[in-house]
Every structure is written in C-alpha cells, then in structure tokens.
Design an enzyme around this catalytic site. Structure first.
Site, PDB file in Angstrom:
ATOM      1  N   CYS A 148     -48.429  35.249  34.039  1.00 47.10           N
ATOM      2  CA  CYS A 148     -49.397  34.749  35.031  1.00 47.10           C
ATOM      3  C   CYS A 148     -50.529  33.891  34.469  1.00 47.10           C
ATOM      4  CB  CYS A 148     -50.002  35.923  35.806  1.00 47.10           C
ATOM      5  SG  CYS A 148     -48.799  37.136  36.349  1.00 47.10           S
ATOM      6  N   LYS A 154     -55.078  34.272  44.319  1.00 45.79           N
ATOM      7  CA  LYS A 154     -54.929  34.553  42.891  1.00 45.79           C
ATOM      8  C   LYS A 154     -55.365  33.344  42.067  1.00 45.79           C
ATOM      9  CE  LYS A 154     -51.692  36.942  39.874  1.00 45.79           C
ATOM     10  NZ  LYS A 154     -50.362  37.530  39.724  1.00 45.79           N
ATOM     11  N   HIS A 204     -29.483  39.640  21.728  1.00 44.95           N
ATOM     12  CA  HIS A 204     -30.400  39.090  20.733  1.00 44.95           C
ATOM     13  C   HIS A 204     -31.493  40.144  20.496  1.00 44.95           C
ATOM     14  CE1 HIS A 204     -33.651  36.555  19.114  1.00 44.95           C
ATOM     15  NE2 HIS A 204     -32.693  35.720  18.731  1.00 44.95           N
ATOM     16  N   ASP A 225     -46.021  30.282  39.152  1.00 51.88           N
ATOM     17  CA  ASP A 225     -46.435  30.388  37.747  1.00 51.88           C
ATOM     18  C   ASP A 225     -45.268  30.774  36.835  1.00 51.88           C
ATOM     19  OD1 ASP A 225     -46.316  32.883  38.933  1.00 51.88           O
ATOM     20  OD2 ASP A 225     -48.124  33.669  37.980  1.00 51.88           O
ATOM     21  N   HIS A 226     -44.271  31.454  37.385  1.00 48.67           N
ATOM     22  CA  HIS A 226     -43.091  31.862  36.611  1.00 48.67           C
ATOM     23  C   HIS A 226     -42.057  32.404  37.576  1.00 48.67           C
ATOM     24  CE1 HIS A 226     -44.412  35.975  37.310  1.00 48.67           C
ATOM     25  NE2 HIS A 226     -45.587  35.651  36.831  1.00 48.67           N
TER      26      HIS A 226
END
Length: 478
Positions: A18, A66, A189, A251-252
């Site tokens: 964020c 936000k 991984h 944001d993501h």
C-alpha cells in the site's frame, strides 16, 4: 470506462504494498529514490505531490479516503516483521486466509468506511465542483477490495478475512472461477516459500476453500465497482462527465491464492499487475494499450492533463500520448516511454529485497545482492501462469536483463542500504521496549511460533545483528 475510454493492459505497481506504491504514484519517483521501504516508511510529509502542483496552478483540489503515501497502516507486528525479514527464521505472520459471509443477505454497503468516503466525494462534486468555474481535481482512495482485518488476532491483526454479503456474491459467476496451479512446496523458489509460510498458506487447502476465497474477492471487487459507478453517475447527472477526465487504478493486486499466497508483496502478475483505465475528453474510446506502464506515470499524466510543464527528474512519463485521440500507433510511444517498467519491494513477508524488470515479453526478478538468491525469469507470452523459471535455461537473456536492471538501479547497493536501515530501526525499537523485547514479540502476531522456541529466535536475531553489511549509502543510478 473500458467502452468509453482507454485500458492499459500491462500496468504495474512500482512496489506491491500500500504505502510505498502510493508514495511512487504521488511523487512520480521510484521507491529507491523516495526510500519508502515499507508500509510506514513513506514519502516525507513535506513532499510536493502532483496535486500540490495542480493546486498552485489554479485547480480546486480535494482528497477523500485512503491516503497512506506518507505512512500506511502498520501495527507493531508489521514494523518488526519488516525489519527482521533478513533474519534466518520462519515465523507465521498472518492469520490463515478465510471467508466470512454476513448474515443479512441483502446488505449492500459492506465496507461502510469506503461508502462514506464515496458519499463525501459525490457531495463534494454536487456542492463544490459544479458551482465553480475553475477546474477541479478529486482523489478518492478506497480500501476495497483489500481483505478485512481478522479480529481473532487482536490488536496486531493481519487482514486475512475475505468478507461480503450474498448480494455481491450472487454477482460472481462461481463456475467461471479458476483454481490456480501451484508448484509443490519442494519446488517453490525459496523466497516464495518464505512468503507462503509467513502468510500461513503452506498447509492444506481444499479446492472449495480456494474457490470460495477467490469468489469472495471477486464479490469485493464488484462492491468496489459500484462505488466507482456512483462517482461516474454523479458526474453524468451534473453534466460534468463530458468535460472530466476519470482515471481508475489500484496500488497493487491481490494474489487470492495464486502461487499458494494471498495478499500482495509479490512480483507475480496477480500482485504486481494493476488495472489502469482513463476516460474523458480527447481520450480515445474503446482503446486497449499493450505497452508496459506503471504508477509513476500518473504524476506526469496529471500535470500533462493540466497543461503544467513536467519536472525533469521524474521516473515516469505522461500517458496522454498513448490514450489521446490524435495518437497514431504504439511504436511512436517508444520514443517517449521506455519499453520497460521497474517494481521493487523491501517490506514484510518477503525475506530479500526484490526487483522486477518487466518488458514486453519478459519478466525478470532479481533478489538481494544478485548472487545470494537465484533470480527468476518468466516468458509471459508462453507461460502466463508464471510457473516455469527459465533463468538458467536462457543465461544470455537473464544476463542481458540483469545488466539492464543494473543500469536503472544499482540494486545490490539499495539492498545493502535497506538491510542497514532495518537493523537500525530494529535496534531503536528494541531499546525502546527494553530487554523485555522477546516477551513483546511473544504477544504479537508471531506468538504461535515464537513462544515455542524464544531462545532459538532471539539467537537468530543476535546473529543477524552481528552480520557485517555494506557501508556504502549511494542509491543513485549507476
């Protein structure tokens, strides 16, 4: 927006969490330049954002919702988890992802805080924006479709609950939901395994559990979409829609059980890829742009819309040439915007600084100093699920992309700087709570693991603190 505007099909966050992500969007600068390392280490509060510049040039400005680009949500757990990510231990830092259906079947306003901010934005448009001759810029930041806090975890909660009502869930086509493919735990991984473990996702999940988490996530997206609809409807009713540019992004992403993870903090598509749509006057309708772009491009785009000269030191480029009605072809854009984007991550749930270079075909992910952790290379054209790491299979491509990445960011130096910062912050925090620090950690979100073997974990922290780290501090491009 898709029908009436331009969709950027390959838009990315510059940091998949964020606060650092928003810091990049509001500053137009890459994360290593702002040193927004984690969810509470964001932009300097005095930093000049694109909105500040637009205000100076005569725009009426307003922000709702936000706004965590100087500092985000961060419990003590979040902070200490971020600082100690390099310590050689595995500790669960999240509640197990779960779903929660509220009893009232017809309830529409689930995320009440977001709806209140949407109402505030609509009221501001009605009272302020429509009654003045000067131009306006309005920003509305929503929490959704973020998972909700998990109350069972107390004060230092994570956000591992996917929460909705039947009203929204009915809008999701359950049969169309795909179960993502997972690699066996033994083949993951090492950084992915660490992330999956700290996010409490290494246990058994039934197909129904996974499908439900994804269905609830899509339901939360539907609720988000309805809030956007309220803004567009208000602009239409006020006769402002035809003369207002609307930009929608995030944001993501939310992994929603892809790669055996939920949340973000990953360079996989479901976490680092974001929606980005623009519509309004002189914006081409029903256009899909495949060029790679990122959130640092928002800053120059906003100034370009306002006709304000762009500062020279920005990391991003205006997207108006790509979405403009006068734009001829995507090849022209290569002279304006480089054919790559950079994303980086330095926060919790990942035990090495992570750097992603995305080009048209390739996604290259480097870690830490570039040698201690193996890199990843994915051919997104033939492996959209990102299940086959071909870094060792194609050493020439891997080397070429690594050299390109190093020309943009001296990432071993940045990693060393973050490593040093984490130690300094942890020591400062440990001094503030006294030698009782282990008991404090024992009451944070890690308590389930920590309390079993506190001496073992204290010893791992001591070993980490005594490890020599690179003293060089220069983070500029090499």
């Amino acid at each position: 927006m898709k029908a009436h505007g331009t969709s950027f099909l390959n838009a990315y966050t510059n940091s998949p969490i964020c606060c650092p992500s928003r810091a990049a969007m509001w500053s137009g600068l890459f994360t290593h330049l702002t040193e927004s390392w984690n969810n509470f280490k964001g932009l300097d509060p005095n930093y000049t954002t694109w909105m500040d510049i637009m205000r100076k040039h005569g725009y009426r400005t307003q922000k709702f919702g936000k706004l965590d680009y100087t500092s985000g949500h961060h419990s003590i757990s979040n902070r200490v988890e971020a600082w100690t990510r390099d310590v050689a231990f595995l500790l669960r830092q999240e509640g197990r992802p779960m779903v929660n259906l509220i009893p009232k079947k017809t309830k529409v306003r689930i995320m009440e805080e977001d709806w209140k901010n949407t109402d505030r934005a609509v009221n501001w448009l009605r009272k302020e924006a429509s009654n003045y001759t000067q131009p306006f810029v309005l920003y509305l930041g929503l929490n959704l479709p973020h998972p909700y806090p998990s109350p069972s975890s107390g004060e230092n909660f994570g956000s591992s609950t996917f929460h909705t009502s039947l009203y929204w869930l009915k809008k999701v086509s359950y049969d169309a939901i795909k179960i993502p493919k997972w690699l066996p735990l033994s083949e993951m991984h090492p950084v992915d395994y660490y992330s999956s473990y700290t996010k409490n996702c290494t246990g058994k999940f039934t197909e129904k559990e996974i499908k439900n988490i994804r269905a609830f996530y899509y339901a939360m997206c539907a609720e988000t979409d309805a809030m956007l609809g309220e803004i567009i409807l208000a602009l239409h009713q006020l006769d402002l829609l035809q003369k207002t540019i609307v930009i929608y992004t995030s944001d993501h992403g939310e992994l929603a059980m892809e790669h055996r993870q939920f949340y973000k903090m990953s360079m996989y598509e479901a976490s680092a890829h974001v929606p980005l749509l623009i519509m309004g006057p002189r914006i081409k309708a029903n256009l899909q742009v495949s060029n790679v772009v990122s959130l640092v491009d928002i800053y120059p785009t906003m100034l370009d819309i306002a006709g304000v000269p762009l500062p020279q030191d920005l990391s991003g480029y205006s997207l108006l040439p790509l979405s403009s009605e006068t734009f001829k072809n995507e090849h022209e854009f290569r002279n304006i915007h480089p054919p790559w984007i950079l994303s980086e991550f330095h926060g919790c749930n990942v035990n090495a600084s992570t750097y992603m270079l995305r080009t048209n075909q390739w996604k290259y992910i480097a870690y830490s100093d570039g040698t201690s952790v193996l890199p990843q290379l994915f051919d997104l054209s033939s492996d959209p699920d990102e299940l086959t790491n071909i870094a060792t299979k194609f050493p020439e491509i891997t080397y070429s992309l690594d050299q390109k990445l190093r020309s943009i960011i001296n990432y071993p130096k940045v990693s060393a700087s973050v490593h040093r910062y984490n130690k300094e912050q942890f020591l400062k925090w440990r001094r503030s709570v006294g030698q009782n620090y282990s008991n404090v950690i024992g009451n944070l979100r890690w308590h389930q693991d920590w309390l079993k073997k506190p001496r073992k974990y204290e010893s791992a922290i001591d070993q980490w603190l005594n490890t020599h780290s690179n003293p060089k501090k220069n983070l500029n491009k090499s």
